[in-house]
Design a protein around this motif. Structure first.
Motif, mmCIF file in Angstrom:
data_model
loop_
_atom_site.group_PDB
_atom_site.id
_atom_site.type_symbol
_atom_site.label_atom_id
_atom_site.label_comp_id
_atom_site.label_asym_id
_atom_site.label_seq_id
_atom_site.Cartn_x
_atom_site.Cartn_y
_atom_site.Cartn_z
ATOM 1 N N HIS A 53 0.877 -1.176 0.000
ATOM 2 C CA HIS A 53 0.000 0.000 0.000
ATOM 3 C C HIS A 53 0.907 1.217 0.000
ATOM 4 O O HIS A 53 1.508 1.560 1.019
ATOM 5 C CB HIS A 53 -0.933 -0.010 1.209
ATOM 6 C CG HIS A 53 -1.907 -1.144 1.212
ATOM 7 N ND1 HIS A 53 -2.955 -1.224 0.327
ATOM 8 C CD2 HIS A 53 -1.970 -2.267 1.971
ATOM 9 C CE1 HIS A 53 -3.643 -2.335 0.556
ATOM 10 N NE2 HIS A 53 -3.051 -2.988 1.535
ATOM 11 N N PRO A 55 0.939 5.071 -0.503
ATOM 12 C CA PRO A 55 0.084 6.256 -0.613
ATOM 13 C C PRO A 55 0.571 7.222 -1.694
ATOM 14 O O PRO A 55 1.773 7.452 -1.838
ATOM 15 C CB PRO A 55 0.176 6.889 0.781
ATOM 16 C CG PRO A 55 0.633 5.792 1.680
ATOM 17 C CD PRO A 55 1.549 4.951 0.834
ATOM 18 N N GLY A 57 -1.613 10.159 -2.123
ATOM 19 C CA GLY A 57 -2.337 11.386 -1.815
ATOM 20 C C GLY A 57 -3.831 11.184 -1.703
ATOM 21 O O GLY A 57 -4.420 10.343 -2.382
ATOM 22 N N ASN A 58 -4.452 11.947 -0.814
ATOM 23 C CA ASN A 58 -5.905 11.937 -0.618
ATOM 24 C C ASN A 58 -6.453 10.548 -0.323
ATOM 25 O O ASN A 58 -7.556 10.193 -0.758
ATOM 26 C CB ASN A 58 -6.622 12.534 -1.841
ATOM 27 C CG ASN A 58 -6.452 14.036 -1.929
ATOM 28 O OD1 ASN A 58 -5.719 14.633 -1.135
ATOM 29 N ND2 ASN A 58 -7.114 14.671 -2.882
ATOM 30 N N GLY A 59 -5.683 9.757 0.415
ATOM 31 C CA GLY A 59 -6.153 8.441 0.824
ATOM 32 C C GLY A 59 -6.068 7.372 -0.228
ATOM 33 O O GLY A 59 -6.527 6.247 -0.024
ATOM 34 N N VAL A 60 -5.467 7.704 -1.373
ATOM 35 C CA VAL A 60 -5.385 6.766 -2.497
ATOM 36 C C VAL A 60 -4.007 6.116 -2.520
ATOM 37 O O VAL A 60 -2.992 6.769 -2.246
ATOM 38 C CB VAL A 60 -5.668 7.476 -3.833
ATOM 39 C CG1 VAL A 60 -5.544 6.514 -5.006
ATOM 40 C CG2 VAL A 60 -7.057 8.107 -3.801
ATOM 41 N N ASN A 61 -3.978 4.828 -2.872
ATOM 42 C CA ASN A 61 -2.716 4.106 -3.006
ATOM 43 C C ASN A 61 -2.304 3.988 -4.461
ATOM 44 O O ASN A 61 -3.133 4.106 -5.375
ATOM 45 C CB ASN A 61 -2.840 2.711 -2.397
ATOM 46 C CG ASN A 61 -2.932 2.746 -0.882
ATOM 47 O OD1 ASN A 61 -2.197 3.486 -0.222
ATOM 48 N ND2 ASN A 61 -3.845 1.972 -0.316
ATOM 49 N N ASP A 98 -6.609 13.914 -6.984
ATOM 50 C CA ASP A 98 -5.467 14.742 -6.620
ATOM 51 C C ASP A 98 -4.949 15.411 -7.884
ATOM 52 O O ASP A 98 -4.186 14.818 -8.640
ATOM 53 C CB ASP A 98 -4.361 13.900 -5.982
ATOM 54 C CG ASP A 98 -3.147 14.727 -5.568
ATOM 55 O OD1 ASP A 98 -3.197 15.973 -5.728
ATOM 56 O OD2 ASP A 98 -2.157 14.144 -5.102
#
Length: 443
Positions: A53, A55, A57-61, A98
């Motif tokens: 996982h 990251p 940005g903005n909770g996205v992987n 993002d």
């Protein structure tokens, strides 16, 4: 289990987040006239999913893997590239989770059933050149020309166009360590230094208004390619073993002259570039492949990836985006006897009827010969659970051939809710490897 498949002869260093790798050289292929090939329905020999996982940005992987190119001859180490970044469909255009996400080239590795990322190379501008959106040297995945789809942030605010933006889809590595990538937007092809610096961009010859300070814009692609279906520019990309020839395939038939024609057309264009002198590439040829007919799903077939087999011979995808789990095929396409369309009337958007309007009898009547096709792999019949395939790599391993395919999981993003929260699909990146008898591909 053996089954008979369909016959078809229609016609700076700091930005490297994680060492130069060798380029895999394939043995020449003797084009086979065989019209059948075995395929196992037991699934791929190797199936690996992204175990990390990472990251972005903005909770996205990290995700969005959009091509494959071998880093060596092992069949377990590859280059891939992300597309424009995590995004979602909007009624009025495209939403970007993002907007400052930077597309990147990745080194990935297959270790048993796990897929890992060992290096990230972010795409960026030469020293002293600033991207107007990021405010630094890194570029974005935003549209780069006003005729592209409008872009919005998660709150619904329209985003500016980025003259350096790229929806990167294809990636290959040249013998000198530099990369070439394809852009689904414009369409265009970009030359990228080993450290991710954007060096040049090749665009259609009619795009005289386009400029991007600090990089070498060369208007050498056929002007007719500017009639691409929206966001269906150049996606498939492959390079010859000697690194001197590049093939770039349009993702879909052109809107030539209309979107209705594109939806019905089966004619897909591939251009050939001589990159012997990388700073001054030369357009060498233009060919046609004709996808299979499927009246129930016409309008959304794509060529998202290609792999070089031998001089004039490519492995080309045909994928029905409406039903990819059922209809994803890889064909050996022989261009050696195909018509070279470069500089002919078929490159003139004023030609009527257009190339995209011709059916196979119409092509024959106009002396247009498409590349000969031979089915190599029916992915659905081979038992895959991986359907949105946007990368393929071919490796000869002794008496058999390995065909590796990777999906684009769209960064696992399915959309955004009314509160602006990102919604996910729980779909991991997956790379599958199929083993076929060498004769099936190379004969």
């Amino acid at each position: 289990m053996t089954r008979r498949l369909r016959r078809s002869f229609v016609l700076p260093a700091a930005r490297i987040l994680s060492v130069a790798a060798t380029v895999a050289v394939l043995a020449p292929m003797s084009y086979a006239a065989a019209d059948s090939a075995p395929a196992s329905d037991s699934g791929p020999a190797v199936s690996a999913t992204l175990a990390q996982h990472i990251p972005v940005g903005n909770g996205v992987n990290l995700g969005g893997f959009s091509d494959l190119y071998p880093r060596d001859g092992s069949g377990r180490h590859f280059w891939t590239i992300t597309d424009r970044g995590p995004n979602f469909d909007r009624d009025t255009g495209q939403g970007f989770v993002d907007p400052k996400f930077t597309p990147r080239i990745l080194a990935i590795d297959v270790k048993g059933s796990k897929l890992t990322v060992s290096k990230q190379i972010l795409l960026h501008l030469p020293r002293g050149v600033t991207d107007p959106v990021t405010g630094g040297s890194n570029i974005t995945g935003l549209p780069n020309i006003s005729t592209d789809t409008a872009a919005f942030d998660p709150a619904g605010n329209q985003l500016p166009f980025d003259p350096y933006g790229v929806d990167s889809e294809g990636v290959v590595r040249a013998p000198n360590g530099s990369f070439w990538i394809s852009d689904e937007y414009r369409p265009s092809v970009l030359h990228i230094a080993a450290d991710g610096t954007v060096l040049s961009r090749l665009v259609p010859s009619d795009q005289t208004a386009y400029s991007a300070k600090g990089i070498d814009v060369q208007r050498i692609l056929p002007a007719v390619l500017s009639k691409e279906k929206s966001n269906r520019g150049i996606e498939a990309l492959t390079i010859s073993a000697d690194g001197r020839t590049l093939y770039a395939g349009m993702q879909s038939p052109l809107n030539n002259p209309t979107t209705k024609i594109s939806a019905a057309s089966r004619n897909m264009r591939i251009v050939q570039l001589d990159i012997s002198h990388a700073a001054k590439p030369r357009l060498a040829a233009e060919y046609l492949t004709v996808r299979d007919a499927d009246n129930s799903t016409d309008g959304d077939w794509k060529n998202s990836t290609m792999s070089w087999l031998a001089p004039g011979q490519l492995l080309v995808e045909e994928r029905d985006a409406k039903a990819p789990a059922k209809h994803t095929y890889f064909y050996a396409v022989d261009l050696r006897q195909a018509s070279n369309l470069l500089g002919t009337k078929w490159d003139d958007p004023a030609t009527s009827p257009s190339l995209e309007q011709l059916d196979p009898p119409g092509l024959a009547a106009n002396d247009v010969v498409a590349g000969a096709k031979r089915l190599v792999l029916d992915v659905a019949a081979a038992g895959t659970t991986n359907s949105k395939l946007e990368g393929v790599a071919v490796l000869r391993q002794g008496r058999r051939t390995e065909i590796a395919v990777v999906d684009d999981n769209d960064f696992d993003v399915s959309g955004i809710d009314a509160s602006g929260n990102v919604q996910f699909t729980t779909t991991p990146e997956q790379l599958d490897i199929y083993r076929l008898p060498t004769a099936q591909v190379y004969n």
